[in-house]
Design an enzyme around this catalytic site. Structure first.
Site, mmCIF file in Angstrom:
data_model
loop_
_atom_site.group_PDB
_atom_site.id
_atom_site.type_symbol
_atom_site.label_atom_id
_atom_site.label_comp_id
_atom_site.label_asym_id
_atom_site.label_seq_id
_atom_site.Cartn_x
_atom_site.Cartn_y
_atom_site.Cartn_z
ATOM 1 N N LYS A 1 0.861 -1.189 0.000
ATOM 2 C CA LYS A 1 0.000 0.000 0.000
ATOM 3 C C LYS A 1 0.889 1.226 0.000
ATOM 4 O O LYS A 1 2.022 1.177 0.488
ATOM 5 C CB LYS A 1 -0.875 0.026 1.252
ATOM 6 C CG LYS A 1 -2.092 0.939 1.134
ATOM 7 C CD LYS A 1 -3.248 0.202 0.498
ATOM 8 C CE LYS A 1 -4.423 1.105 0.231
ATOM 9 N NZ LYS A 1 -5.590 0.288 -0.168
ATOM 10 N N ASP B 1 -7.101 4.231 -4.486
ATOM 11 C CA ASP B 1 -7.742 4.098 -3.182
ATOM 12 C C ASP B 1 -8.352 5.482 -2.914
ATOM 13 O O ASP B 1 -8.605 6.220 -3.881
ATOM 14 C CB ASP B 1 -6.713 3.679 -2.100
ATOM 15 C CG ASP B 1 -7.366 3.243 -0.789
ATOM 16 O OD1 ASP B 1 -7.845 2.102 -0.722
ATOM 17 O OD2 ASP B 1 -7.423 4.041 0.166
HETATM 18 P P1 NDP Z 1 -12.966 7.703 -2.718
HETATM 19 O O1 NDP Z 1 -11.898 8.699 -2.555
HETATM 20 O O2 NDP Z 1 -13.546 7.467 -4.053
HETATM 21 O O3 NDP Z 1 -14.169 8.027 -1.723
HETATM 22 C C1 NDP Z 1 -13.975 8.097 -0.354
HETATM 23 C C2 NDP Z 1 -15.287 8.467 0.292
HETATM 24 O O4 NDP Z 1 -15.142 8.354 1.704
HETATM 25 C C3 NDP Z 1 -15.690 9.897 0.033
HETATM 26 O O5 NDP Z 1 -17.083 10.009 0.070
HETATM 27 C C4 NDP Z 1 -15.035 10.631 1.193
HETATM 28 O O6 NDP Z 1 -15.650 11.853 1.512
HETATM 29 C C5 NDP Z 1 -15.251 9.637 2.308
HETATM 30 N N1 NDP Z 1 -14.190 9.802 3.311
HETATM 31 C C6 NDP Z 1 -12.857 9.666 3.112
HETATM 32 N N2 NDP Z 1 -12.174 9.937 4.223
HETATM 33 C C7 NDP Z 1 -13.091 10.235 5.136
HETATM 34 C C8 NDP Z 1 -13.018 10.607 6.490
HETATM 35 N N3 NDP Z 1 -11.821 10.717 7.124
HETATM 36 N N4 NDP Z 1 -14.185 10.820 7.144
HETATM 37 C C9 NDP Z 1 -15.366 10.709 6.514
HETATM 38 N N5 NDP Z 1 -15.502 10.369 5.217
HETATM 39 C C10 NDP Z 1 -14.388 10.146 4.555
HETATM 40 O O7 NDP Z 1 -12.362 6.344 -2.112
HETATM 41 P P2 NDP Z 1 -12.876 4.849 -2.329
HETATM 42 O O8 NDP Z 1 -14.348 4.810 -2.498
HETATM 43 O O9 NDP Z 1 -12.011 4.236 -3.353
HETATM 44 O O10 NDP Z 1 -12.472 4.195 -0.929
HETATM 45 C C11 NDP Z 1 -13.377 4.096 0.167
HETATM 46 C C12 NDP Z 1 -12.894 3.001 1.104
HETATM 47 O O11 NDP Z 1 -12.885 1.753 0.420
HETATM 48 C C13 NDP Z 1 -11.485 3.161 1.675
HETATM 49 O O12 NDP Z 1 -11.452 2.612 2.974
HETATM 50 C C14 NDP Z 1 -10.650 2.309 0.746
HETATM 51 O O13 NDP Z 1 -9.456 1.884 1.375
HETATM 52 C C15 NDP Z 1 -11.595 1.152 0.522
HETATM 53 N N6 NDP Z 1 -11.371 0.324 -0.655
HETATM 54 C C16 NDP Z 1 -11.260 0.880 -1.899
HETATM 55 C C17 NDP Z 1 -11.084 0.066 -2.995
HETATM 56 C C18 NDP Z 1 -11.026 0.614 -4.382
HETATM 57 O O14 NDP Z 1 -10.901 -0.189 -5.312
HETATM 58 N N7 NDP Z 1 -11.131 1.904 -4.599
HETATM 59 C C19 NDP Z 1 -10.955 -1.389 -2.865
HETATM 60 C C20 NDP Z 1 -11.169 -1.872 -1.520
HETATM 61 C C21 NDP Z 1 -11.347 -1.027 -0.480
HETATM 62 P P3 NDP Z 1 -14.920 13.247 1.099
HETATM 63 O O15 NDP Z 1 -15.137 13.386 -0.362
HETATM 64 O O16 NDP Z 1 -15.618 14.277 1.924
HETATM 65 O O17 NDP Z 1 -13.467 13.089 1.469
HETATM 66 O O1 2IT Z 2 -7.963 -1.578 -0.603
HETATM 67 C C1 2IT Z 2 -7.919 -2.107 -1.728
HETATM 68 O O2 2IT Z 2 -8.060 -3.321 -1.889
HETATM 69 C C2 2IT Z 2 -7.721 -1.229 -2.882
HETATM 70 N N1 2IT Z 2 -7.657 -0.015 -2.730
HETATM 71 C C3 2IT Z 2 -7.570 -1.815 -4.249
HETATM 72 C C4 2IT Z 2 -6.141 -2.231 -4.485
HETATM 73 C C5 2IT Z 2 -5.807 -2.678 -5.878
HETATM 74 O O3 2IT Z 2 -4.626 -2.977 -6.074
HETATM 75 O O4 2IT Z 2 -6.680 -2.752 -6.744
#
Ligand code: NDP
Ligand code: 2IT
Length: 454
Positions: free
Chosen positions: A129, A169
């Site tokens: 990561k 992420d």
């Molecule tokens: P994005 O940046 O697309 O969206 C993040 C969302 O979470 C936004 O709505 C953001 O709001 C909110 N957010 C982020 N930080 C905070 C905080 N400190 N407090 C409150 N709200 C918060 O990210 P993703 O959707 O990609 O990721 C969301 C989660 O999913 C993370 O935990 C990530 O690690 C996990 N994840 C992502 C994957 C992927 O493929 N993208 C795969 C597996 C897990 P705001 O816009 O106000 O910051």
């Molecule tokens: O938390 C996660 O699994 C991710 N942000 C996706 C990682 C990836 O390599 O696709």
């Protein structure tokens, strides 16, 4: 959660001493080690080989400076990391996070969790990561580009298609991946699959954008069917966040007949009792990069509330935390339980505090940990690597079907491991957290044992 086995306890104490200032990492280590006891007892050779001591120490962690110029010509300096945690079963693989909260503890916890998650997918990917404390909010496209170019100039020393393959992420989506990929290609004069989540015109995979959210729902659907003889259809569903994971979780939930009534961002949450209009949300979040409160401009009959944790006071049957770590605390879990929630599945990484998880498990709420339920994103990244290696691309249907199969497989692997080791609550519900940790750990442990003391 607690650790009783003396060997695991000793290792945990060592980590507490060494990494005392890394609370998120300590949390993740506790969460994993507390469930590995029966496996350690069955395999005394692991202690002799110092396997757990090695498992909790990253193979490599780099920290680097990212200097860039803003639109006013002022020099800005950010701090960035790449933690290459474990390469026993494949090249390091895991996302990049751009958010002001990013520090070594957060990146280490995510890389540690990623090791088990990637193993669960069945694909050959190790755990890694990275990220930076850079805040993309309010930055122009040109600033994002200059930051990404400077970030990649340094990161490019450490990655490679057979070494380490980052992805997106929080704060890193298609736009950022494009700039990062372009800079790597320019530096190395090589067009190779060093990142996933790429655009479709330059080596990306169909369905990668939707994969984490869709995969979460495939997992939930299988879990409800096996553990409760039930389905997602007609279930009132609350989803936190409104980013990549939340939007596509909502899309698939709606497709499967659920009623999604709430979404949030870090400022507040919207409640639309008639069901969220996702086209409005996509316009705000994907096109305009706006705030979730703007939903009210298009749907004045909805409600907007400041503060993000209030979302857990909305009565629902399914709750899907899809924003960030520690966004759902014990008191939120208690509200959800009091309001009759049936299932909680984590789209985000470690969104539920450990005592909130225990509250769900003890009260008979079906609970799925992120490392199993949100593995669809990285699984589809694995499929993107596979397509890049073949210099070929699969159709949307082919990728989606593989994703579905992988998520169903992860559920059954976690469920069966929990049953095999009698990890159940009083209602005899399988403990999927324990099951996922055990199933994910098994392959990594086996590979580490085979490769000698490294
Ligand atoms: P994005 O940046 O697309 O969206 C993040 C969302 O979470 C936004 O709505 C953001 O709001 C909110 N957010 C982020 N930080 C905070 C905080 N400190 N407090 C409150 N709200 C918060 O990210 P993703 O959707 O990609 O990721 C969301 C989660 O999913 C993370 O935990 C990530 O690690 C996990 N994840 C992502 C994957 C992927 O493929 N993208 C795969 C597996 C897990 P705001 O816009 O106000 O910051
Ligand atoms: O938390 C996660 O699994 C991710 N942000 C996706 C990682 C990836 O390599 O696709």
């Amino acid at each position: 959660m607690s650790i009783k086995n003396p060997y695991l306890q000793k290792v945990y104490q060592q980590v507490c001493q060494r990494d005392a200032n890394e609370p998120e990492f300590l949390n993740a280590v506790m969460e994993v080690l507390s469930t590995l006891e029966p496996v350690i007892e069955k395999h005394p050779e692991y202690e002799a080989a110092g396997l757990i001591e090695r498992l909790v120490e990253p193979e490599r962690a780099v920290q680097f400076r990212v200097a860039w110029q803003d639109d006013q010509g002022k020099t800005q300096v950010n701090r960035a990391f790449r933690v290459q945690f474990n390469s026993a079963i494949g090249p390091y693989k895991g996302g990049l996070r751009f958010h002001p909260s990013v520090n070594l503890s957060i990146i280490k916890f995510l890389a540690f969790e990623q090791t088990f998650k990637n193993s669960l997918t069945g694909l050959p990917m190790g755990g890694g990561k990275g990220g930076s404390d850079f805040d993309p909010k309010g930055k122009s496209d040109a600033e994002i580009m200059r930051f990404c170019q400077s970030f990649m100039t340094e990161l490019s020393r450490y990655i490679g298609a057979e070494t380490d393959v980052p992805a997106g992420d929080i704060g890193v989506g298609g736009r950022e991946i494009g700039y990062l990929f372009g800079q790597y290609k320019r530096l190395q004069n090589r067009f190779s699959g060093i990142l996933t989540g790429k655009g479709l015109s330059y080596g990306g995979s169909l369905v990668r954008t939707q994969a984490t959210g869709y995969g979460l729902l495939y997992f939930v659907q299988e879990m409800l069917s096996v553990m409760a003889n039930d389905s997602v259809k007609d279930k009132v569903t609350v989803i936190s966040g409104s980013g990549n994971v939340a939007i596509y979780a909502a899309e698939k939930a709606q497709e499967l007949g659920a009623k999604v009534v709430a979404l949030s961002d870090s400022n507040g949450y919207i409640y639309d009792k008639n069901g969220i209009d996702l086209n409005v949300v996509k316009q705000i979040k994907e096109v305009r990069r706006g705030r979730i409160r703007e939903y009210m401009d298009a749907v004045p009959s909805a409600e907007y509330h400041e503060g993000c944790r209030g979302i857990w006071s909305i009565p629902c049957e399914i709750a899907l935390p899809c924003a960030t770590q520690n966004e759902l605390l014990l008191e939120d879990a208690e509200k959800l339980i009091a309001n009759g929630v049936k299932l909680v599945a984590e789209g985000a990484n470690m969104p539920c505090a450990l005592d909130a998880v225990a509250a769900f498990q003890n009260s008979g709420v079906l609970y799925a940990p992120g490392k199993a339920a949100n593995a669809g994103g990285v699984a589809t990244s694995g499929l993107e690597m596979c397509q890049n290696a073949m210099k070929y691309s699969w159709s949307k249907e082919e990728v989606d079907q593989k994703l579905h199969q992988i998520m169903v497989g992860i559920f059954h692997d976690a469920y069966n491991a929990a049953k095999e080791y009698n990890m159940e609550n009083e209602q005899h519900q399988a403990n999927l957290l324990a099951g996922a940790n055990i199933a994910g750990f098994a392959k990594v442990a086996d590979a580490m044992m085979a490769q000698g003391i490294l």
